[in-house]
Design a protein around this motif. Structure first.
Motif, PDB file in Angstrom:
ATOM      1  N   ARG A 263       0.816  -1.205   0.000  1.00  0.00           N
ATOM      2  CA  ARG A 263       0.000   0.000   0.000  1.00  0.00           C
ATOM      3  C   ARG A 263       0.853   1.259   0.000  1.00  0.00           C
ATOM      4  NH1 ARG A 263      -5.190   0.250   3.843  1.00  0.00           N
ATOM      5  NH2 ARG A 263      -5.549  -1.574   2.539  1.00  0.00           N
ATOM      6  N   TYR A 264       1.935   1.250   0.779  1.00  0.00           N
ATOM      7  CA  TYR A 264       2.743   2.452   0.960  1.00  0.00           C
ATOM      8  C   TYR A 264       3.757   2.654  -0.172  1.00  0.00           C
ATOM      9  CZ  TYR A 264       6.056   5.707   3.156  1.00  0.00           C
ATOM     10  OH  TYR A 264       6.883   6.771   3.427  1.00  0.00           O
ATOM     11  N   ALA A 265       4.394   1.558  -0.601  1.00  0.00           N
ATOM     12  CA  ALA A 265       5.493   1.654  -1.567  1.00  0.00           C
ATOM     13  C   ALA A 265       5.186   0.975  -2.896  1.00  0.00           C
ATOM     14  CB  ALA A 265       6.759   1.036  -0.961  1.00  0.00           C
ATOM     15  N   GLN A 266       3.913   0.584  -3.098  1.00  0.00           N
ATOM     16  CA  GLN A 266       3.540  -0.109  -4.326  1.00  0.00           C
ATOM     17  C   GLN A 266       4.508  -1.258  -4.641  1.00  0.00           C
ATOM     18  OE1 GLN A 266       3.728   3.647  -4.589  1.00  0.00           O
ATOM     19  NE2 GLN A 266       1.761   3.313  -3.581  1.00  0.00           N
ATOM     20  N   ALA A 267       4.774  -2.074  -3.619  1.00  0.00           N
ATOM     21  CA  ALA A 267       5.791  -3.113  -3.742  1.00  0.00           C
ATOM     22  C   ALA A 267       5.335  -4.299  -4.585  1.00  0.00           C
ATOM     23  CB  ALA A 267       6.183  -3.605  -2.345  1.00  0.00           C
ATOM     24  N   LYS A 310      22.845  -5.085  -7.851  1.00  0.00           N
ATOM     25  CA  LYS A 310      23.184  -3.684  -8.112  1.00  0.00           C
ATOM     26  C   LYS A 310      22.892  -2.838  -6.879  1.00  0.00           C
ATOM     27  CE  LYS A 310      22.228  -3.822 -13.094  1.00  0.00           C
ATOM     28  NZ  LYS A 310      21.400  -3.244 -14.177  1.00  0.00           N
ATOM     29  N   ALA A 311      23.754  -1.853  -6.647  1.00  0.00           N
ATOM     30  CA  ALA A 311      23.618  -1.025  -5.447  1.00  0.00           C
ATOM     31  C   ALA A 311      22.260  -0.337  -5.391  1.00  0.00           C
ATOM     32  CB  ALA A 311      24.738   0.013  -5.401  1.00  0.00           C
ATOM     33  N   GLU A 312      21.783   0.160  -6.527  1.00  0.00           N
ATOM     34  CA  GLU A 312      20.506   0.878  -6.506  1.00  0.00           C
ATOM     35  C   GLU A 312      19.346  -0.053  -6.168  1.00  0.00           C
ATOM     36  OE1 GLU A 312      21.657   0.453 -10.983  1.00  0.00           O
ATOM     37  OE2 GLU A 312      22.650   0.681  -9.039  1.00  0.00           O
ATOM     38  N   ASP A 313      19.431  -1.319  -6.600  1.00  0.00           N
ATOM     39  CA  ASP A 313      18.371  -2.273  -6.284  1.00  0.00           C
ATOM     40  C   ASP A 313      18.405  -2.651  -4.803  1.00  0.00           C
ATOM     41  OD1 ASP A 313      17.574  -2.280  -8.946  1.00  0.00           O
ATOM     42  OD2 ASP A 313      18.867  -3.977  -9.462  1.00  0.00           O
ATOM     43  N   ARG A 314      19.614  -2.861  -4.275  1.00  0.00           N
ATOM     44  CA  ARG A 314      19.736  -3.165  -2.846  1.00  0.00           C
ATOM     45  C   ARG A 314      19.249  -1.997  -2.004  1.00  0.00           C
ATOM     46  NH1 ARG A 314      25.095  -4.186  -4.057  1.00  0.00           N
ATOM     47  NH2 ARG A 314      25.698  -2.669  -2.456  1.00  0.00           N
ATOM     48  N   ASN A 315      19.643  -0.803  -2.396  1.00  0.00           N
ATOM     49  CA  ASN A 315      19.225   0.384  -1.635  1.00  0.00           C
ATOM     50  C   ASN A 315      17.715   0.545  -1.639  1.00  0.00           C
ATOM     51  OD1 ASN A 315      21.893   0.962  -1.076  1.00  0.00           O
ATOM     52  ND2 ASN A 315      22.112   2.455  -2.731  1.00  0.00           N
ATOM     53  N   ALA A 316      17.088   0.262  -2.770  1.00  0.00           N
ATOM     54  CA  ALA A 316      15.624   0.370  -2.854  1.00  0.00           C
ATOM     55  C   ALA A 316      14.959  -0.652  -1.937  1.00  0.00           C
ATOM     56  CB  ALA A 316      15.167   0.169  -4.294  1.00  0.00           C
ATOM     57  N   LEU A 317      15.541  -1.852  -1.881  1.00  0.00           N
ATOM     58  CA  LEU A 317      14.986  -2.892  -1.018  1.00  0.00           C
ATOM     59  C   LEU A 317      15.038  -2.468   0.441  1.00  0.00           C
ATOM     60  CD1 LEU A 317      13.975  -5.854  -0.659  1.00  0.00           C
ATOM     61  CD2 LEU A 317      16.386  -6.492  -0.412  1.00  0.00           C
ATOM     62  N   TRP A 318      16.194  -1.977   0.886  1.00  0.00           N
ATOM     63  CA  TRP A 318      16.336  -1.628   2.300  1.00  0.00           C
ATOM     64  C   TRP A 318      15.643  -0.315   2.623  1.00  0.00           C
ATOM     65  CZ3 TRP A 318      16.850  -5.644   4.877  1.00  0.00           C
ATOM     66  CH2 TRP A 318      17.602  -6.712   4.394  1.00  0.00           C
ATOM     67  N   ALA A 319      15.506   0.561   1.639  1.00  0.00           N
ATOM     68  CA  ALA A 319      14.709   1.771   1.875  1.00  0.00           C
ATOM     69  C   ALA A 319      13.259   1.385   2.160  1.00  0.00           C
ATOM     70  CB  ALA A 319      14.787   2.712   0.671  1.00  0.00           C
TER      71      ALA A 319
END
Length: 460
Positions: A263-267, A310-319
């Motif tokens: 709901r919050y992050a459209q995951a 990839k760093a951006e994918d990991r960062n998105a996951l932990w964000a």
């Protein structure tokens, strides 16, 4: 003028700080806010020191006049530790936010308390080192030390307690002390460093920290997978830890937390229990860790394996993981979140998490469960309306029962959030006669009771 800020204190603090002593309603209200359900509790004034010497002088004035002093960092604490519940001064460390020194050879640095963990790691970027403690929020280092912070990486790198070598602190009479050293161990004197860590600003005010650093891993990979049940996911974690697999992060999300992220992050995640994972090491080591975990997870019905290299994918996951508080609020349609946490022995984790999930339904509460389950710590976020007395009563009864359950399983009522305002009733239940020793320490170090009064210790 409120009784907690005498005219004498106001005039002396103004002479010391000038316009860095603020009494405007807007600033006071800002410092009375919190992330949870506690009402706004504004201090009488906000002080913005720039040096340890100024902190010392502020505390001396407050000691002379009986004025309460409440340290204030990033205001991300979840048990109201930063709230000036007895008025007085909110001591805001926003201007004491510098990285003072780095010693790459010794894997350590020294920083001021107002520096946040994200900014510290940005400042360390060119050294090949990083500060490992990650509680999710971009908390200040002083606040992290004062509340004995933990987080997603504690399963591998330890909590804040294991990553502080030395402190500088101002005591209740204004005396400046230094505890610990840059050496990795010492056999001299009482361990005042670890006495101050987790004391929630009630014994001394931290003004400088010497921190342990770690080398950035050669390779990092993150992954997600889902399980048929919460028991399967937790039992997978237990076997992983018991097998000695060196996980960097291993986070549990129940189906309600996944729904909140959707709901919050459209995951767009299947609404089943998930684990979020991270592996650190050499490229070959990370591949071996990932393969070994997948073998264990397969025995518990894991599916939907997805990797993020990839760093951006990991960062998105932990964000997304770090937004759990706000995702819980989204699931509760914007209501306040009553957050709580417990920590139990790893062998009792499945029982504890299942109990927490089932009992929330019985109490008629919207609840999410997410946790650093690699070390037995998990969080429950309850959606509540502070104006609904019946719902608040159910939430109170639930969190009390949750704490009692954790103690029955030989755990603790908090592995991360601390005591603050909300969990003082558990102190005697968990610590017994040791609470009298804690009170004696508090009386010896702060006889006038000016340092963050109303926190941690229950009334005698």
């Amino acid at each position: 003028m409120p009784d907690t800020l005498h005219t004498n204190a106001l005039s002396r603090l103004t002479a010391l700080l000038g316009d860095r002593l603020v009494t405007s309603d807007a600033d006071r209200r800002l410092h009375g806010q919190n992330e949870t359900y506690y009402p706004n509790t504004p201090p009488d004034a906000v002080a913005y020191p720039e040096t340890t010497a100024e902190v010392s002088e502020i505390v001396k004035i407050c000691a002379d006049t009986g004025t309460p002093v409440t340290p204030y960092g990033a205001a991300s604490s979840l048990e109201g530790q930063h709230l000036a519940v007895q008025g007085g001064i909110s001591l805001d460390f926003a201007r004491m936010n510098r990285l003072l020194s780095v010693s790459p050879e010794d894997l350590l640095c020294t920083a001021q308390p107002g520096l946040t963990r994200k900014r510290l790691n940005e400042d360390l970027r060119d050294t090949g080192l990083f500060f490992s403690v990650d509680p999710g929020a971009d908390a200040s280092l002083g606040g992290m030390a004062a509340t004995r912070a933990s987080g997603t990486t504690a399963v591998r790198y330890g909590t804040i307690r294991e990553n502080i070598l030395a402190l500088e602190a101002v005591m209740a009479d204004g005396t400046i002390v230094r505890t610990g050293s840059e050496a990795r161990k010492s056999a001299t004197g009482y361990d005042l460093t670890h006495l101050l860590i987790g004391s929630e600003g009630t014994l001394g005010i931290i003004t400088e920290l010497t921190l342990r650093l770690h080398g950035l891993p050669e390779a990092t990979a993150a992954a997600t997978c889902r399980f048929p049940s919460i028991e399967d996911a937790v039992n997978c974690v237990i076997l992983t830890i018991q097998s000695g697999l060196p996980m960097a992060r291993i986070e549990l999300l129940d189906h309600m937390m996944v729904r909140g992220f959707n709901r919050y992050a459209q995951a767009d995640l299947p609404e089943e229990p998930h684990l979020f994972l991270e592996f650190h090491g050499s490229a070959a080591g990370v591949a071996e860790q990932s393969a070994a975990f997948r073998e264990i997870a397969a025995d518990f019905g894991a599916s939907g394996w997805k990797e993020a290299v990839k760093a951006e994918d990991r960062n998105a996951l932990w964000a997304m993981r770090h937004s759990a508080h706000y995702a819980s609020a989204a699931l509760g349609e914007g209501r306040h979140i009553w957050p709580t946490d417990t920590c139990v022995p790893i062998s009792k984790l499945a029982e504890a998490v299942t109990w927490a999930q089932t009992r929330a339904v019985e109490y008629g509460l919207t609840a999410t469960i997410v946790g650093h389950v690699g070390d037995g710590n998990f969080h429950v976020g309850l959606s509540v309306d502070p104006e609904d007395a019946a719902e608040m009563a159910r939430a109170h009864d639930y969190t009390h029962a949750l704490g009692e359950m954790a103690l029955k399983l030989r755990g603790t009522v908090s592995g991360e959030h601390g005591i603050g305002i909300g969990k003082q009733d558990f102190m005697v239940r968990e610590h017994g006669s040791a609470v009298a020793v804690m009170r004696a320490i508090k009386q010896a170090l702060d006889p006038a009771g000016i340092l963050n009064p109303g926190k941690l210790l229950p009334p005698a």
